[in-house]
Design a protein around this motif. Sequence first.
Motif, PDB file in Angstrom:
ATOM      1  N   HIS A  17      -6.980  -0.865   4.303  1.00  0.00           N
ATOM      2  CA  HIS A  17      -5.874  -1.951   3.624  1.00  0.00           C
ATOM      3  C   HIS A  17      -5.547  -3.028   4.736  1.00  0.00           C
ATOM      4  O   HIS A  17      -5.434  -3.915   4.744  1.00  0.00           O
ATOM      5  N   VAL A  59       0.760  -1.074   0.091  1.00  0.00           N
ATOM      6  CA  VAL A  59       0.066   0.114   0.170  1.00  0.00           C
ATOM      7  C   VAL A  59       0.838   1.233   0.039  1.00  0.00           C
ATOM      8  O   VAL A  59       0.517   2.542  -0.425  1.00  0.00           O
ATOM      9  N   THR A  84       0.892   3.470  -3.203  1.00  0.00           N
ATOM     10  CA  THR A  84      -0.183   4.382  -3.447  1.00  0.00           C
ATOM     11  C   THR A  84      -0.251   5.487  -2.299  1.00  0.00           C
ATOM     12  O   THR A  84      -0.772   6.670  -2.704  1.00  0.00           O
TER      13      THR A  84
END
Length: 324
Positions: free
Chosen positions: A229, A43, A46
């Motif tokens: 997430h 993650v 991002t």
Amino acid sequence: MHGLKVGRAVIAFLLMTIAYIGTLLWVDQGKGLFSGIHRLYSVLPTLVLISLLSYLARYVRWHWLLARAGVSIRPLRGFVAYLAGFAFTATPGKVGELLRIRYFQPMGAPPALVLSTFVYERVFDLIVVLCLAGMAASDFGIFPLVLVFVLLILSTVFLLARYPGWLLHMARYLERRQMGRLARLADLFARGFAHTKVWITPLDVLVSLVTGLVAWALTAYAFVLLLDHLGLDVPALLAFSLYPVAMLAGAASMLPGGIGSTEAVLILLLAGLGVGLVNGTIAAIGVRLATLWFATLLGLISILILESILKPDGKSTGPSLGTR
């Protein structure tokens, strides 16, 4: 100067990193807080991209303010110069970001104007982050405390902008005491605070609020994305407000970059919502990697780029990055 400036930035970054890792290891003490760090790997790209978009939005505001003050800056060169300030963002009040003076001055922005833009930027950052922090701060019963802190800072800025003579008197006093460097600094701050009044127009206020809101909303959204997430069950609207509260707490602590205090508050807030210590720590580390540490690294890279195209006296050597 090139080597000195870059060397200081690198040393500061390394010391900050060592201190941060050491503190985390001390807090861990065999609790296994880092057992799930690998969950951040997928993650982080991002989150970093979102942070970069946030910096771009903040630079749009910076570029706008300079243009309104009559200084035309080529966007790409200006963006790199803006990012360079982040190399020293981990300083109380982020004053280390005034390193930008070195890079904007050759582009036609006087030191006092760069300082004015920095102060004006900080004011609207505080206002926007306070608004974003409202929900979580109210939920945890700390909104009055947060509001008092922000109002105290804003009042100080307002008074110094309204009465710059106070700083000028200080500058004269320091000069009489043979403290020339401090006197020049006080004089610079006096002119810097005074100039912020130029942007007290409906259009400038609107642009500053909108760009600030976009920038910090992106940062807040990155934390929501991170929590999702990690599979943490925190209401989205409340999650959106958590990191802004932690940022204000970090600023109030006056620790460089809010290092430690921001993470601690974030972990406590998450714990109050039923998130365990390990998951809360992973979330706090993840968002700080994508914001503070990414920004500092970008700042170092930007300094390297800019110093490579500056003469020893700080003037540009040529047309690199779109300079005239």
